[in-house]
Motif scaffolding. Structure first.
Motif, PDB file in Angstrom:
ATOM      1  N   UNK B 477       0.926  -1.154   0.082  1.00 33.18           N
ATOM      2  CA  UNK B 477      -0.027   0.019   0.092  1.00 33.18           C
ATOM      3  C   UNK B 477       0.828   1.063  -0.013  1.00 33.18           C
ATOM      4  N   UNK B 478       1.906   1.160   0.737  1.00 27.38           N
ATOM      5  CA  UNK B 478       2.886   2.437   0.723  1.00 27.38           C
ATOM      6  C   UNK B 478       3.689   2.478  -0.573  1.00 27.38           C
ATOM      7  N   UNK B 479       3.860   1.346  -1.057  1.00 29.30           N
ATOM      8  CA  UNK B 479       4.433   1.633  -2.589  1.00 29.30           C
ATOM      9  C   UNK B 479       3.386   2.220  -3.384  1.00 29.30           C
ATOM     10  N   UNK B 480       2.235   1.877  -3.666  1.00 26.95           N
ATOM     11  CA  UNK B 480       1.174   2.674  -4.300  1.00 26.95           C
ATOM     12  C   UNK B 480       1.033   3.904  -3.787  1.00 26.95           C
ATOM     13  N   UNK B 481       1.075   4.353  -2.679  1.00 29.82           N
ATOM     14  CA  UNK B 481       1.166   5.835  -2.167  1.00 29.82           C
ATOM     15  C   UNK B 481       2.390   6.746  -2.688  1.00 29.82           C
ATOM     16  N   UNK B 482       3.448   5.745  -2.858  1.00 29.68           N
ATOM     17  CA  UNK B 482       4.653   6.371  -3.399  1.00 29.68           C
ATOM     18  C   UNK B 482       4.525   7.065  -4.892  1.00 29.68           C
ATOM     19  N   UNK B 483       3.686   6.387  -5.551  1.00 31.38           N
ATOM     20  CA  UNK B 483       3.516   6.746  -6.879  1.00 31.38           C
ATOM     21  C   UNK B 483       2.843   8.187  -7.172  1.00 31.38           C
ATOM     22  N   UNK B 484       2.355   8.808  -5.791  1.00 35.72           N
ATOM     23  CA  UNK B 484       1.784  10.350  -5.868  1.00 35.72           C
ATOM     24  C   UNK B 484       2.907  11.135  -5.443  1.00 35.72           C
ATOM     25  N   UNK B 485       3.786  10.514  -4.738  1.00 38.79           N
ATOM     26  CA  UNK B 485       4.933  11.507  -4.272  1.00 38.79           C
ATOM     27  C   UNK B 485       6.254  11.501  -5.125  1.00 38.79           C
ATOM     28  N   UNK B 486       6.242  10.552  -6.208  1.00 36.72           N
ATOM     29  CA  UNK B 486       7.606  10.453  -6.934  1.00 36.72           C
ATOM     30  C   UNK B 486       7.245  11.430  -8.264  1.00 36.72           C
ATOM     31  N   UNK B 487       8.403  11.900  -8.768  1.00 31.96           N
ATOM     32  CA  UNK B 487       8.099  13.149  -9.689  1.00 31.96           C
ATOM     33  C   UNK B 487       7.831  12.326 -10.984  1.00 31.96           C
ATOM     34  N   UNK B 488       6.531  12.905 -11.634  1.00 36.70           N
ATOM     35  CA  UNK B 488       5.731  12.221 -12.865  1.00 36.70           C
ATOM     36  C   UNK B 488       6.821  12.419 -14.123  1.00 36.70           C
ATOM     37  N   UNK B 489       6.359  11.712 -15.037  1.00 35.48           N
ATOM     38  CA  UNK B 489       7.093  11.675 -16.265  1.00 35.48           C
ATOM     39  C   UNK B 489       7.030  13.036 -17.079  1.00 35.48           C
ATOM     40  N   UNK B 490       8.065  13.591 -17.998  1.00 31.67           N
ATOM     41  CA  UNK B 490       7.690  14.628 -18.847  1.00 31.67           C
ATOM     42  C   UNK B 490       7.097  14.067 -20.027  1.00 31.67           C
ATOM     43  N   UNK B 491       6.009  14.447 -20.441  1.00 29.37           N
ATOM     44  CA  UNK B 491       4.995  14.063 -21.523  1.00 29.37           C
ATOM     45  C   UNK B 491       5.502  15.205 -22.475  1.00 29.37           C
TER      46      UNK B 491
END
Ligand SMILES: Cc1ncc(C[n+]2csc(CCOP(=O)(O)OP(=O)(O)O)c2C)c(N)n1
Ligand code: SF4
Ligand SMILES: [Mg+2]
Lengths: 350, 606
Positions: B477-491
Motif C-alpha cells: 500500500x505504501x508503494x502505491x502511495x509512493x506513486x503520488x510522491x515521486x516525480x511524474x514523467x515528462x510528456x
C-alpha cells in the motif's frame, strides 16, 4: 517469540539516583535456552545500567544476527534497539553515533558475527575509535545455526557432536589491543562480580570499549573437551586484577597489600582503582597487556579482567571535528546555504 | 584546401591524448571557449581505467541546434598520441581534418587521400619556446588550442578572459598560456592561410546556462538537501559525488563560531559498511547518503532489503558504469535498472529517480532526502558515468528559500505523550506509511526494536503468517502511495499525435530528442515520454496503453526498463520495441533512428 514479562514487582526494590529500581532496566522475557551464558550477560548489562544511573532512552542498543544478537530485546526495553544484519552491527552503530553523539551506544555481537562474517567491520570500527561499548558473547560456536565451529573455537576443542576443531582460533581481545582499541577487557558470563564493573567501566569510557565475554552455549558447546564450557572456563580463569570505580577525592577504605595496587585517572576526574594486580602487567601499557594475554595462553589459562585502557582516548567525532551539537538536531537554517549562494555557484559555472 | 559548403557551429572534434599529460585542462579550455561564444556544446571524456600512459579521448560536439547528445562522425581529429594514431586517422569522416604533431614526419600508413592534414610541429615549438620539461609537455596542448582558435575563428578575447578566471590568484601563469595560444594562432596564419570549411560564429544560444557535471551537482544537492552523514567507498564513476560533497561541506558546513563541522563524512572499509552507516544514521534521525556504482550496489543488496523491510530512510546515488562484474569501469551504461529496482532477496522494490541533466541531479538528490523520509524506504538516484563525469550544458540550479525539509512522520516527545501505545508499524493514516521515533526521544514511550525479522504492528517479533502478510500488504500500500510522491514523467505532447510512442529516461534524453526531430523531418511522428521515476505512475501506463507500439530507448543489452514496464504494468511484450545501445559510449541519435527504422517496417510508421 518475545514474551512480555509480567509487570508485577516487589515494591521495596532499592532505587538508584534516578529513582528507578533494577526492573526498570529489564527487557522482554528471553527465549534463549535455559542456562545460556548470554542471559547472564544481559543480566550484567541490566545491573550495570542500573548502577550507573543511565536513562535507558539515552542509550541505543545494536546487534547483528545470532542468539547473542537477540539479547538486546531482553534488556533495557525503554531503549531503542536495532537488530541489524549478520556481522554488520559496527557500521550501523557508526552511522547512528555520527548522527547523535549524545547517546550511549551499546553493541552486542557473537563470535560468529564478529570474528567471521563481520571481521572487516569489527577491525575497522576499532581503528576509528568509535565511542561505543562492544560486547562479544563468545561461545566458540554458531549457536543459532546449531553449533558449527566459529573462528574463536580453540584448535583441538571438541563440540557436543564430538567434532574436533582443526583450525587456529582468533583471539579477539589480543586483536583489539593490537588494533589500538582504547579499552579492552575479557570476562566470563559466569562471573557477575567481575563482569558488572567491567561493563560499567566500559560504559564510562569515552571511546571504543571492547569486552570479550566467554559465554557458554549449553546446547552445543558445553561438553567435556570444549574449551568454552562452564567447567573449563571456571577451572582456567585467571584475572589481571580486581578494580573499583573511585569518585574523585573519595577515601580508599579497603586495604590491600603494598605493591599490588594502581589507580588510573579517567577523563571525567574519577579513578579506576586496581587491586591484586598481576605481575608484569600495567593496564595502561599495551605491550604488557599483550604479553599478559599470551603468557596466560601458554599456561593454558584464560586471562580475564581489564586488559588495557587508554584513559584519554580521542574518539571519531573528535578526529573528524564534528559539531558538538548532534548532527540530527541541525535544521535547515544550519545546513542549507540558500538561494543567494546558489546564484553565485551558478555564476562560477558559466 | 578545397572549400566546400561551410559548416557553421555544427561539428564534432575529437582530441586524442595520453592520459596524465595535462591535456584535460587544455581541451576543457577549448570547449568552454565555444560555450562562451554562445554556442551549445557538449564534451565527452572517453578515458581508460588507468592513471598514466594510456590513450584518452575528449570529444566535443558543437551544435547550433542545441543537440547535446553524442554524434558519430568526427569532423576534426586532433591527435597528439602516437599510440592511437592509426585508429584516430581511420575515424575521421571523409573530407574531415587531421591535426597532428609534425615534429616528426607522418608515416605513410597514416595517409588517407580523402581527408585534410594539418601538421604543426608542437614538440619542436615547445622545446624552442620553453625550458621547463613540464611546461614543454603542457603547452603542446595549449598550442593546438591556439591553432584551432585560428582555424575555427574563435575570438581570442574569449581565451584571455577564460585564462584570467582560471588563474585568478596565480596570475603569473597567464602569460605563458597566452604565449602558447598565440604561437598556435601564428603558426596557422603563417602556414595555413586558406580557411577550412568548419567555423565557429558568435551566437546567443546558451542564455544563462551553466556547464557542470552531474556528480558535482549531486554533491551540491546533498548539501542543499540537508545531508549530514555521508559514508562511501571509492569507486569510479561515483567517487566525485562524495568529493563534491566534501568540497562544498568545507565551504558551507563549518560552524563560523566554533570552526566545527556540521557534517560527518566517513570513508568506509567497503560498500557494505558504507550503506550500513547510512542506515544507522538515518535510523537515528540524520539525513545520510552514500554513492556507488554497480559492484558496490551488488554488495549493498542485503542492507537495502533491511532498509526496505525495517522502513529506514536511505539515499543511494548509483552512478552506473558498464557491467557486468568490473565490466568497462570507465564507460557508461544504464544497466543497473533491474538490480536497483528489486535489490535484495525476498519481495522488495525500491524507489528510483532518473535524472537526465545536472540540474536534475541537483534537484533529485535534494528531493531524495525528502522522499526517503516521507516514505521511510530507500531512494536510489540512478545516474550514470556520462551524466556524472562529463560536463553538460544545463539550466542554472534553483533553490526556493521557503522550502522546508519534509522529515516525514516522526513523533516527538510531546506527540508521544498523547498516545496510549505507540505502534511503529501501525497504518494510522491509511496510506501505508507508519510513524517513527528517533532514539532518545522519550523516557518511557516510543522505544521499539528495529529488526529485519517479521514483527507485528508494535514491532514485536512474530512468526504469525497473518501478521507477516498484513505487513507485506501494508508495504505494498505504501508503494502505491509512493506513486503520488515521486516525480511524474515528462510528456512531450498534450494530446497524442501518433499511434507510435517513444519512451526513454536518464542520459538517453538528448539523443532521443534529436532522433525524434530527425524522424519528424522524414515524415515520422512519434509521441514521446521521459520517465523520471519508479514506481511508474498512471501517466506512464496511459501513455503505453494509448499507443499501438512504444519504442523503449535504453543503454543496456537486456532491455531492463522494458522488463520493468512489462512486469509492473502487465504490458504485452509485443507492444514494447527496444532501442538499445550497450557499447559503453553514450547512445547517439543515429543509433536510435536506425534502430527504429530497422525494428519496424519504415512505411508502417509513416
Ligand atoms: C548473511 C547471513 N549468513 C548466514 C546467516 C545465518 N546465521 C544466523 S546466526 C549465524 C551465526 C551466529 O553465530 P554467533 O554470532 O556466534 O552467535 P551465537 O548464536 O553463537 O550467539 C549464522 C551463520 C545469516 N543470518 N545471514
Ligand atoms: S543455542 Fe546456545 S547460544 Fe543459542 S540460546 Fe541456546 S545455549 Fe544460547
Ligand atoms: Mg557464537
Amino acid at each position: 517469540m518475545t514474551y512480555l514479562r509480567p509487570k508485577f514487582r516487589h515494591p521495596e526494590l532499592p532505587k538508584n539516583n534516578l529513582g528507578y529500581s533494577v526492573d526498570y532496566y529489564e527487557g522482554s522475557l528471553s527465549t534463549l535456552c535455559a542456562g545460556c551464558g548470554h542471559d547472564s550477560i544481559s543480566a550484567g548489562i541490566i545491573q550495570a545500567a542500573y548502577e550507573l544511573d543511565i536513562e535507558p532512552h539515552r542509550l541505543a542498543k545494536l546487534s547483528g544476527i545470532g542468539c547473542s544478537s537477540k539479547t538486546p530485546a531482553y534488556f533495557l526495553s525503554n531503549s531503542h534497539g536495532f537488530n541489524s544484519v549478520h556481522g554488520r552491527m559496527p557500521s550501523v552503530a557508526t552511522g547512528a553515533n555520527m548522527a547523535n553523539r549524545d547517546l550511549i551506544y551499546l553493541g552486542v555481537s557473537g563470535d560468529g558475527d564478529s570474528a567471521s562474517i563481520g571481521m572487516g567491520q569489527f577491525v575497522h570500527v576499532i581503528r576509528r575509535n568509535l565511542n561505543m561499548v562492544y560486547i562479544v558473547m563468545n561461545n566458540g560456536c554458531y549457536g543459532l545455526t546449531k553449533g558449527q565451529d566459529s573462528a574463536t573455537a580453540d584448535s583441538g576443542s571438541k563440540n557436543k557432536s564430538g567434532h574436533v576443531n582443526l583450525f587456529q582460533s582468533i583471539d579477539l581481545a589480543s586483536l583489539a589491543i593490537e588494533l589500538g582499541a582504547t579499552f579492552v577487557a575479557q570476562s566470563f558470563s559466569g562471573d557477575k562480580s567481575q563482569l558488572v564493573p567491567l561493563i560499567k567501566a566500559a560504559m564510562n569510557h569515552p571511546g571504543f570499549a571492547f569486552i570479550n565475554v566467554i559465554s557458554p552455549c549449553v546446547t552445543f558447546n558445553n561438553n567435556p573437551g570444549s574449551t568454552k564450557s562452564y567447567d573449563f572456563v571456571r577451572e582456567h580463569m585467571e584475572a589481571t586484577s580486581t578494580f573499583d570505580f573511585v569518585p574523585e577525592m573519595a577515601e580508599i577504605t579497603t586495604s590491600y597489600s603494598e605493591g599490588s595496587q594502581k589507580s588510573v585517572k579517567l577523563h571525567d576526574g574519577t579513578f579506576l582503582q586496581f587491586h591484586k594486580i598481576a605481575q608484569d602487567w600495567d593496564p595502561e601499557d599495551r605491550i604488557s597487556a599483550i604479553n599478559a594475554v599470551q603468557n596466560a595462553k601458554l599456561k593454558n589459562e584464560i586471562l580475564t579482567g581489564l586488559l588495557y585502557i587508554n584513559p584519554e582516548p580521542v574518539d571519531l567525532h573528535e578526529m573528524i571535528n564534528t559539531s558538538l551539537r548532534p548532527l540530527n538536531s541541525l535544521t535547515k537554517e544550519d545546513l542549507c546555504p540558500g538561494s543567494e549562494v546558489l546564484k553565485s555557484i551558478n555564476k562560477d559555472w558559466r | 584546401m578545397s572549400l566546400n559548403q561551410v559548416k557553421i557551429n555544427d561539428f564534432v572534434i575529437r582530441f586524442a591524448n595520453v592520459n596524465g599529460t595535462g591535456s584535460a585542462s587544455a581541451n576543457y579550455l577549448f570547449c568552454k571557449s565555444i560555450f562562451r561564444m554562445g554556442v551549445p556544446v557538449t564534451p565527452k571524456n572517453i578515458f581508460p581505467s588507468n592513471i598514466q600512459g594510456l590513450p584518452t579521448w575528449y570529444e566535443v560536439r558543437v551544435s547550433e541546434k542545441g543537440y547535446l547528445g553524442r554524434r558519430e562522425g568526427i569532423d576534426i581529429m586532433v591527435c597528439v598520441n602516437p599510440q592511437s594514431m592509426l585508429k584516430d586517422v581511420g575515424n575521421v569522416r571523409t573530407g574531415g581534418y587531421f591535426l597532428y604533431d609534425s615534429s616528426k614526419p607522418l608515416h605513410s600508413n597514416y595517409i588517407r587521400d580523402d581527408i585534410h592534414y594539418i601538421g604543426i610541429p608542437l614538440m619542436e615549438m615547445c622545446n624552442e619556446a620553453f625550458t621547463d620539461p613540464r611546461q614543454r609537455q603542457l603547452f603542446k596542448n595549449i598550442i593546438y588550442v591556439g591553432a584551432l582558435a585560428a582555424l575555427l575563428e574563435i575570438d581570442f578575447k574569449v581565451f584571455e578572459s577564460l585564462l584570467a578566471e582560471q588563474f585568478a590568484g596565480k596570475e603569473k601563469l597567464i602569460a605563458p598560456n597566452i604565449k602558447a595560444l598565440q604561437m598556435g594562432v601564428d603558426y596557422i596564419h603563417e602556414h595555413y592561410s586558406d580557411p577550412i570549411d568548419i567555423r565557429v560564429e558568435q551566437r546567443d544560444l546558451v542564455g544563462d546556462s551553466i556547464m557542470i557535471d552531474g556528480n558535482t551537482a549531486c554533491g551540491l544537492g546533498a548539501v542543499y538537501g540537508g545531508a549530514t552523514v555521508a559514508a562511501w567507498y571509492p569507486i569510479t564513476p561515483s567517487t566525485s559525488v562524495i568529493e563534491s560533497f566534501m568540497n562544498f561541506s568545507d565551504e558551507y558546513r563549518i560552524d563560523p563560531e566554533t570552526g566545527k563541522r556540521n557534517v560527518a563524512i566517513i570513508q568506509a572499509e567497503d560498500e557494505l559498511a558504507a550503506i550500513g552507516m547510512v542506515i544507522g544514521a538515518n535510523w537515528n534521525g540524520a539525513r545520510s547518503f552514500t554513492a556507488t556504482s554497480g559492484p558496490g550496489l551488488s554488495l549493498m543488496n542485503e542492507f537495502l532489503g533491511l532498509a526496505y523491510f525495517a522502513e529506514i530512510p536511505t539515499v543511494l546515488i548509483d552512478v552506473q558504469r558498464t557491467g557486468p562484474s568490473t565490466g568497462m569501469p570507465t564507460r557508461t551504461q544504464q544497466s543497473d535498472t533491474l538490480e536497483a529496482a528489486y535489490a535484495s532477496h525476498g519481495d522488495t522494490k525500491h524507489i528510483l529517480l532518473f535524472p537526465s541533466t545536472p540540474k536534475e541531479c541537483f534537484e533529485m538528490t535534494a528531493d531524495a532526502f525528502d522522499l526517503t523520509e516521507q516514505l521511510q524506504t530507500p531512494v536510489i538516484v540512478m545516474t550514470d558515468l556520462d551524466l556524472g563525469m562529463n560536463d553538460h550544458m544545463s539550466k542554472p540550479f534553483q533553490w526556493d528559500d521557503h522550502r522546508q525539509y519534509k522529515r516525514g512522520k516522526v513523533l516527538d516527545a510531546e506527540a508521544l505523550e498523547g498516545i496510549e501505545r505507540f505502534g511503529r508499524y501501525l497504518d494510522v493514516d491509511g496510506d501505508g506509511i507508519p510513524y517513527r521515533t528517533y532514539p532518545g526521544t522519550h523516557p518511557t514511550k516510543g522505544s521499539y526494536f528495529t529488526r529485519g525479522t517479521s514483527r507485528d504492528e508494535y514491532a514485536v517479533y512474530t512468526e504469525s503468517g497473518d501478521a507477516y502478510v498484513r505487513n507485506m500488504d501494508r508495504l505494498m500500500k505504501k508503494w502505491n502511495t509512493a506513486k503520488s510522491y515521486v516525480p511524474g514523467p515528462h510528456l512531450y505532447q498534450e494530446v497524442n499525435l501518433s499511434t507510435y510512442g517513444i519512451l526513454f529516461f536518464g542520459t538517453s534524453e538528448y539523443s532521443t530528442e534529436e532522433a525524434i526531430d530527425i524522424l519528424k523531418a522524414e515524415g515520422v511522428q512519434l509521441d514521446a515520454i521521459r520517465i523520471k521515476s519508479f514506481p511508474f505512475n498512471d501517466t506512464v501506463e496511459e501513455f503505453i496503453h494509448s499507443h499501438d507500439k512504444v519504442f523503449v530507448v535504453e543503454q543496456n543489452r537486456d532491455a531492463q526498463m522494458k522488463s520493468l514496464l512489462m512486469i509492473e504494468l502487465s504490458i504485452n511484450p509485443e507492444k514494447l520495441v527496444s532501442v538499445l545501445n550497450y557499447d559503453g559510449l553514450p547512445i547517439t541519435a543515429d543509433q536510435i533512428v536506425n534502430s527504429i527504422k530497422s525494428g519496424l517496417s519504415f512505411s508502417d510508421l509513416k
